[in-house]
Design a protein around this motif. Structure first.
Motif, PDB file in Angstrom:
ATOM      1  N   GLU A 124       0.825  -1.207   0.000  1.00 18.28           N
ATOM      2  CA  GLU A 124       0.000   0.000   0.000  1.00 18.28           C
ATOM      3  C   GLU A 124       0.858   1.255   0.000  1.00 18.28           C
ATOM      4  O   GLU A 124       0.575   2.215  -0.718  1.00 18.28           O
ATOM      5  CB  GLU A 124      -0.916  -0.016   1.221  1.00 18.28           C
ATOM      6  CG  GLU A 124      -1.967   1.076   1.212  1.00 18.28           C
ATOM      7  CD  GLU A 124      -2.916   0.949   2.376  1.00 18.28           C
ATOM      8  OE1 GLU A 124      -4.134   1.178   2.193  1.00 18.28           O
ATOM      9  OE2 GLU A 124      -2.460   0.618   3.489  1.00 18.28           O
ATOM     10  N   VAL A 165       2.406   1.717  -3.484  1.00 15.67           N
ATOM     11  CA  VAL A 165       1.407   2.178  -4.464  1.00 15.67           C
ATOM     12  C   VAL A 165       1.105   3.667  -4.262  1.00 15.67           C
ATOM     13  O   VAL A 165       0.978   4.426  -5.229  1.00 15.67           O
ATOM     14  CB  VAL A 165       0.132   1.329  -4.351  1.00 15.67           C
ATOM     15  CG1 VAL A 165      -0.989   1.925  -5.203  1.00 15.67           C
ATOM     16  CG2 VAL A 165       0.404  -0.105  -4.776  1.00 15.67           C
ATOM     17  N   LYS A 166       1.000   4.097  -3.007  1.00 13.98           N
ATOM     18  CA  LYS A 166       0.702   5.508  -2.739  1.00 13.98           C
ATOM     19  C   LYS A 166       1.831   6.423  -3.204  1.00 13.98           C
ATOM     20  O   LYS A 166       1.588   7.560  -3.617  1.00 13.98           O
ATOM     21  CB  LYS A 166       0.444   5.708  -1.245  1.00 13.98           C
ATOM     22  CG  LYS A 166      -0.908   5.188  -0.779  1.00 13.98           C
ATOM     23  CD  LYS A 166      -1.126   5.477   0.693  1.00 13.98           C
ATOM     24  CE  LYS A 166      -2.505   5.017   1.136  1.00 13.98           C
ATOM     25  NZ  LYS A 166      -2.747   5.277   2.576  1.00 13.98           N
ATOM     26  N   SER A 194       3.730   5.809  -5.746  1.00 15.37           N
ATOM     27  CA  SER A 194       3.875   5.683  -7.192  1.00 15.37           C
ATOM     28  C   SER A 194       3.055   6.755  -7.905  1.00 15.37           C
ATOM     29  O   SER A 194       2.138   7.348  -7.324  1.00 15.37           O
ATOM     30  CB  SER A 194       3.406   4.292  -7.642  1.00 15.37           C
ATOM     31  OG  SER A 194       1.998   4.185  -7.515  1.00 15.37           O
ATOM     32  N   ARG A 241      -5.196   2.415  -9.952  1.00 13.90           N
ATOM     33  CA  ARG A 241      -4.629   1.449  -9.014  1.00 13.90           C
ATOM     34  C   ARG A 241      -5.375   0.116  -8.991  1.00 13.90           C
ATOM     35  O   ARG A 241      -4.743  -0.941  -9.083  1.00 13.90           O
ATOM     36  CB  ARG A 241      -4.577   2.069  -7.611  1.00 13.90           C
ATOM     37  CG  ARG A 241      -3.598   3.243  -7.525  1.00 13.90           C
ATOM     38  CD  ARG A 241      -3.660   3.935  -6.177  1.00 13.90           C
ATOM     39  NE  ARG A 241      -2.814   5.138  -6.157  1.00 13.90           N
ATOM     40  CZ  ARG A 241      -2.721   5.968  -5.138  1.00 13.90           C
ATOM     41  NH1 ARG A 241      -3.441   5.747  -4.027  1.00 13.90           N
ATOM     42  NH2 ARG A 241      -1.933   7.032  -5.199  1.00 13.90           N
ATOM     43  N   GLY A 274      -3.886  -3.527 -10.045  1.00 14.06           N
ATOM     44  CA  GLY A 274      -4.007  -4.629  -9.096  1.00 14.06           C
ATOM     45  C   GLY A 274      -4.721  -5.818  -9.694  1.00 14.06           C
ATOM     46  O   GLY A 274      -4.314  -6.976  -9.500  1.00 14.06           O
ATOM     47  N   PHE A 291      -3.654  -2.264  -3.534  1.00 16.93           N
ATOM     48  CA  PHE A 291      -3.985  -1.509  -4.742  1.00 16.93           C
ATOM     49  C   PHE A 291      -5.378  -0.887  -4.685  1.00 16.93           C
ATOM     50  O   PHE A 291      -5.880  -0.418  -5.707  1.00 16.93           O
ATOM     51  CB  PHE A 291      -3.865  -2.401  -5.976  1.00 16.93           C
ATOM     52  CG  PHE A 291      -2.449  -2.535  -6.481  1.00 16.93           C
ATOM     53  CD1 PHE A 291      -1.974  -1.711  -7.484  1.00 16.93           C
ATOM     54  CD2 PHE A 291      -1.591  -3.463  -5.928  1.00 16.93           C
ATOM     55  CE1 PHE A 291      -0.677  -1.823  -7.946  1.00 16.93           C
ATOM     56  CE2 PHE A 291      -0.282  -3.584  -6.373  1.00 16.93           C
ATOM     57  CZ  PHE A 291       0.174  -2.760  -7.379  1.00 16.93           C
TER      58      PHE A 291
END
Length: 409
Positions: free
Chosen positions: A85, A88-89, A91, A98, A102, A154
């Motif tokens: 998590e 992803v944040k 990125s 997202r 995923g 995601f």
């Protein structure tokens, strides 16, 4: 079909404590739900269990070791989800993209085995009743952990309740198989170990040990099995609390900046913040004011402290009035030089726990409450904060015991 498990879930997760005041309504609700389902002809889901189980004294230690393994797996899964998590944040992926990425990452995992996407009881029942090769169980466990991490990391909605039950059965079956391989003989029943692993891993992740023990009891109707399951559940829950400190739900809140560790802390700790605890209308003065002018404006006895404001109207520290009257202070001295905690202030949204921590760090008696743009809203004193915190703790404790408590705010 598990009213006891439902009641304990309410106590452990929703309410956060076993309370006399909640005992009757929770019990009535759980029993009513089970009764209505039974009258509607809905059959309760039963967990497959071993036809016979013989529990020796040494088995409690073995199942306790299984609980230790489940605790480590649970912590690893929670950290995996947090890591994915966080990545992803950071990125550049947009919010709408997202879940798309995923979902694409889940495709090869689902092609390897559809069980990694399990959201019902089919996969759980299949793995409990079919003795699969250990390498397949280990691979499926790895894929399921990764799939859960991708799903939540995601941005898919949901939690880990059923996923932890499913992964727990895999951990238990893998534990029993590896133990038999190491000793050359079956030490514990594989199905019983899978059920114990199911309860222990779910207790580690969800944070409801008695709920999971009752789930096994009501799902199998086997009291002897439940006794060893309880051993695994208590070890798992205790180790997660000691090594990690959080269940999955409170860990997710912790990642969002919360400081709570149980369900009963959430609401009132956040509502009791610096904005509600502060005193408004505090005396202020320009930081560039000299001591002589300050003494004329604020004579001894007129107060204890004054909040200083710089030329742009921003917070510039707190000065104690008696300090300005000290022998070593010259009349031309700017009072800004006598200010304390110039770079230390509180946000109005800061909860009572973080406020007390800030007082411990600064050793100050009073701190200013300041907006994000530096505007002073008020002042909070340490004595008042600790008094209100103690009052709220006492109030919550009395509420848990069923007493009627009026709101003092």
């Amino acid at each position: 079909g598990a009213p006891l498990a439902g009641a304990f879930y309410a106590f452990e997760i929703v309410i956060g404590a076993y309370t006399p005041a909640a005992l009757a309504p929770v019990a009535v609700a759980a029993l009513a739900g089970a009764f209505v389902a039974d009258q509607a002809g809905i059959e309760a889901y039963l967990l497959p269990a071993a036809s016979t189980i013989d529990v020796r004294a040494a088995d409690y230690a073995i199942y306790g070791l299984l609980g230790c393994c489940c605790a480590m797996v649970g912590i690893a899964v929670m950290r995996l989800i947090a890591s994915i998590e966080g990545t992803v944040k950071r990125s550049p992926l947009p919010l709408w993209g997202r879940p798309v990425v995923g979902g694409l990452l889940l495709i090869p995992l689902a092609l390897a085995s559809p069980q990694v996407l399990s959201s019902g009881h089919g996969a759980l029942h299949l793995d409990l009743t079919t003795h699969l090769p250990l390498i397949w169980i280990g691979g499926l466990l790895t894929l399921k952990c990764l799939a859960s991490g991708i799903s939540l990391g995601f941005g898919f909605r949901g939690g880990l309740f059923f996923a932890s039950l499913f992964m727990g059965t895999l951990v238990g079956a893998l534990f029993a198989g590896l133990l038999a391989m190491a000793t050359g003989v079956p030490v514990i029943d594989a199905t019983s170990a899978a059920l114990a692993g199911m309860a222990a891993l779910a207790a580690a992740v969800v944070g409801a040990p008695m709920t999971m023990a009752m789930l096994v009891l009501e799902g199998t109707h086997d009291f002897l099995l439940t006794s060893v399951v309880m051993s695994a559940v208590l070890v798992s829950s205790t180790l997660v609390r000691q090594w990690f400190g959080y269940s999955f739900s409170t860990w997710r809140m912790h990642l969002r900046g919360e400081t709570i560790k149980s369900a009963r802390d959430v609401g009132w700790v956040q509502n009791l913040n610096a904005g509600r605890l502060m005193r408004k209308g505090v005396a202020t003065a320009p930081a560039g004011l000299d001591a002589a002018a300050f003494r004329q404006r604020f004579p001894l006895g007129s107060g204890s402290r004054v909040v200083l404001i710089d030329g742009e109207g921003h917070y510039a520290g707190i000065v104690q009035i008696p300090r300005v009257y000290g022998d070593g202070v010259k009349p031309e001295t700017a009072i800004g030089e006598l200010a304390e905690n110039r770079d230390v202030s509180l946000s109005p949204a800061a909860d009572v726990v973080s406020v007390m921590q800030r007082f411990d760090q600064t050793q100050a008696d009073e701190l200013a409450v300041v907006t994000a743009d530096g505007q002073v809203l008020g002042v909070v004193s340490e004595a008042f904060v600790r008094k209100r915190y103690a009052e709220e703790l006492d109030k919550r404790q009395r509420e848990l015991m069923g007493e009627r408590v009026e709101d003092t705010d």
